[in-house]
Design a protein around this motif. Structure first.
Motif, PDB file in Angstrom:
ATOM      1  N   LEU A 180       0.821  -1.207   0.000  1.00 44.43           N
ATOM      2  CA  LEU A 180       0.000   0.000   0.000  1.00 44.43           C
ATOM      3  C   LEU A 180       0.855   1.257   0.000  1.00 44.43           C
ATOM      4  O   LEU A 180       0.572   2.223  -0.717  1.00 44.43           O
ATOM      5  CB  LEU A 180      -0.923   0.015   1.220  1.00 44.43           C
ATOM      6  N   TRP A 197      -8.104  -1.462  -1.893  1.00 43.44           N
ATOM      7  CA  TRP A 197      -7.598  -2.319  -0.814  1.00 43.44           C
ATOM      8  C   TRP A 197      -8.743  -3.193  -0.319  1.00 43.44           C
ATOM      9  O   TRP A 197      -9.726  -2.693   0.226  1.00 43.44           O
ATOM     10  CB  TRP A 197      -7.053  -1.447   0.309  1.00 43.44           C
ATOM     11  N   ARG A 227      -1.306   3.934   6.927  1.00 45.99           N
ATOM     12  CA  ARG A 227      -2.515   4.688   7.274  1.00 45.99           C
ATOM     13  C   ARG A 227      -2.566   6.002   6.491  1.00 45.99           C
ATOM     14  O   ARG A 227      -3.615   6.383   5.944  1.00 45.99           O
ATOM     15  CB  ARG A 227      -2.559   4.978   8.774  1.00 45.99           C
ATOM     16  N   ALA A 230      -3.473   5.276   2.937  1.00 42.16           N
ATOM     17  CA  ALA A 230      -4.876   4.900   2.784  1.00 42.16           C
ATOM     18  C   ALA A 230      -5.803   6.098   2.909  1.00 42.16           C
ATOM     19  O   ALA A 230      -6.903   6.105   2.332  1.00 42.16           O
ATOM     20  CB  ALA A 230      -5.250   3.848   3.826  1.00 42.16           C
ATOM     21  N   VAL A 235      -6.389   5.587  -2.284  1.00 40.86           N
ATOM     22  CA  VAL A 235      -6.746   4.211  -1.939  1.00 40.86           C
ATOM     23  C   VAL A 235      -8.228   4.128  -1.592  1.00 40.86           C
ATOM     24  O   VAL A 235      -8.720   4.860  -0.735  1.00 40.86           O
ATOM     25  CB  VAL A 235      -5.904   3.693  -0.758  1.00 40.86           C
ATOM     26  N   THR A 237     -10.824   1.760   0.140  1.00 38.60           N
ATOM     27  CA  THR A 237     -10.823   0.626   1.057  1.00 38.60           C
ATOM     28  C   THR A 237     -12.177  -0.069   1.031  1.00 38.60           C
ATOM     29  O   THR A 237     -13.211   0.564   1.222  1.00 38.60           O
ATOM     30  CB  THR A 237     -10.497   1.080   2.489  1.00 38.60           C
TER      31      THR A 237
END
Length: 415
Positions: A180, A197, A227, A230, A235, A237
């Motif tokens: 990531l 993700w 973190r 993300a 990203v 999720t």
């Protein structure tokens, strides 16, 4: 002693993730016995507080160590079977007096070696878990293999494969976090790069680890960087997604479908980082006592089960926990963990020391296990699956760190 390495060089498996930086320092990656052996060779010990890549660990430590061992290390020698000489696993008669036989395949053919003991330290890197959420390949996963990888991508060598693409990363462990971070950086540099993700668990929860509370600072920093990646907007999720099928569209792109019928479409590449499992096929003729869940030694499994020890704490252990009904056969290192995650080299070094001491007949040294492992700083996570709130943190496994001395008793009749 003879070391059989299937690859063509020391650390062949490590070299396959040569671009990944470890979160253990050099001081935690050099075994004390190995350091003593290397001290007489003119070896320059790396700076203890620095963090090597896989390539550096293999080139600066594992290769010199193999060189120091000389002809006791054989490369290109793949073990394809271990048995008791003249006895399959069913036969009791005369078993205790026969040596072990190790069946080896080399470039010149096959041969059979006899041994008093066999230590299987072959790891699990060659057996990655599939994308399928039930532990088996998803329908269509194998047909889509050209667009799926089970390793952390090397974005120097493979940049064009992922730049500007829609990439799915499946997994929640440290390998997935590493991917990531790398792919998030690529998305900042390459317009059109999208990262999805996929998490099997229902919420992100403690996936990012303990941060500053982690006693391995680089491990904590990895979680904080993941973190940040993300949350940076590159990203997407998706939680609670357990892949059931992979479909290839007319344009060659993939669609992933979950067991609940949810879909992720327009996928160019899939990075599957869902853990590893042991290859036990070539140990089928020796008697192993394995946990039915983790496929780890039965006495070790309760100490490492992620369903129980969500904080990653592992108690000191040695030859007693690694012993099997087949005398002289041991699984050590990452393979001893079966399907459990969060293995550290420190653990493997201590396992090997204890096992070798037992084989040499020094049972006092084998039973003397003193090891301090760093805490992750995470308590009460949901383990590998969603768990009700009242079940979380029930294990009390995240106490204050302390030096633990454990005396492991010998089995009746041990000498």
């Amino acid at each position: 002693m003879l070391v059989l390495e299937a690859g063509g060089r020391a650390g062949a498996a490590v070299s396959r993730w040569r671009h990944v930086r470890l979160f253990s320092r050099w001081s935690e990656l050099v075994d004390p016995a190995a350091a003593r052996l290397l001290a007489g060779t003119g070896w320059a010990r790396p700076e203890g507080d620095s963090y090597p890549t896989g390539a550096e660990w293999a080139d600066l430590y594992l290769t010199p160590l193999a060189d120091a061992l000389g002809d006791r290390v054989r490369f290109g020698a793949r073990v394809v079977g271990v048995a008791r000489r003249g006895r399959d696993r069913v036969v009791d008669a005369g078993r205790e007096v026969e040596p072990l036989t190790v069946h080896v395949r080399t470039g010149d053919g096959e041969e059979r070696l006899t041994a008093r003991a066999v230590i299987d330290a072959s790891g699990t890197f060659g057996s990655p878990n599939p994308l399928g959420g039930d532990g088996l390949p998803a329908v269509g996963e194998e047909a889509a293999a050209a667009r799926i990888t089970y390793r952390v991508p090397d974005l120097v060598a493979e940049r064009s494969r992922y730049a500007g693409k829609r990439v799915v990363v499946a997994g929640s462990g440290h390998s997935a976090l590493t991917a990531l971070v790398a792919l998030g950086a690529l998305a900042e540099q390459e317009p059109g790069t999208q990262i999805v993700w996929l998490l099997r668990r229902g919420a992100v929860g403690t996936v990012f680890g303990g941060g500053e509370s982690d006693q391995l600072p680089a491990r904590g920093a990895l979680g904080m960087r993941a973190r940040k990646a993300a949350e940076a907007g590159h990203v997407e999720t998706v939680t609670g997604f357990r892949t059931a099928a992979v479909e290839r569209g007319a344009d060659g792109r993939l669609a992933l479908e979950s067991f609940d019928g949810d879909r992720v479409e327009g996928v160019d590449e899939v990075v599957v980082l869902t853990g590893f499992r042991p290859d036990l096929s070539w140990l089928s003729e020796v008697r192993l006592d394995l946990d039915p869940v983790l496929q780890a030694p039965a006495k070790l499994a309760p100490l490492i089960d992620p369903n129980v020890h969500s904080c990653g704490t592992v108690y000191p252990h040695g030859e007693t926990e690694l012993r099997h009904p087949e005398p002289g056969v041991y699984l050590v290192g990452m393979k001893s963990y079966g399907r459990a995650p969060t293995f550290l080299s420190l653990t493997g070094y201590e396992q090997a020391r204890s096992v070798v001491a037992a084989i040499a007949g020094d049972h006092e040294a084998a039973a003397r296990v003193e090891l301090v492992l760093p805490e992750t700083g995470v308590c009460g996570g949901a383990g590998v699956f969603d768990a009700p709130d009242e079940q979380k943190n029930s294990g009390g496994c995240c106490g204050a760190p302390e030096t633990v001395g454990v005396t492991i008793g010998l089995a009746p009749g041990a000498r």
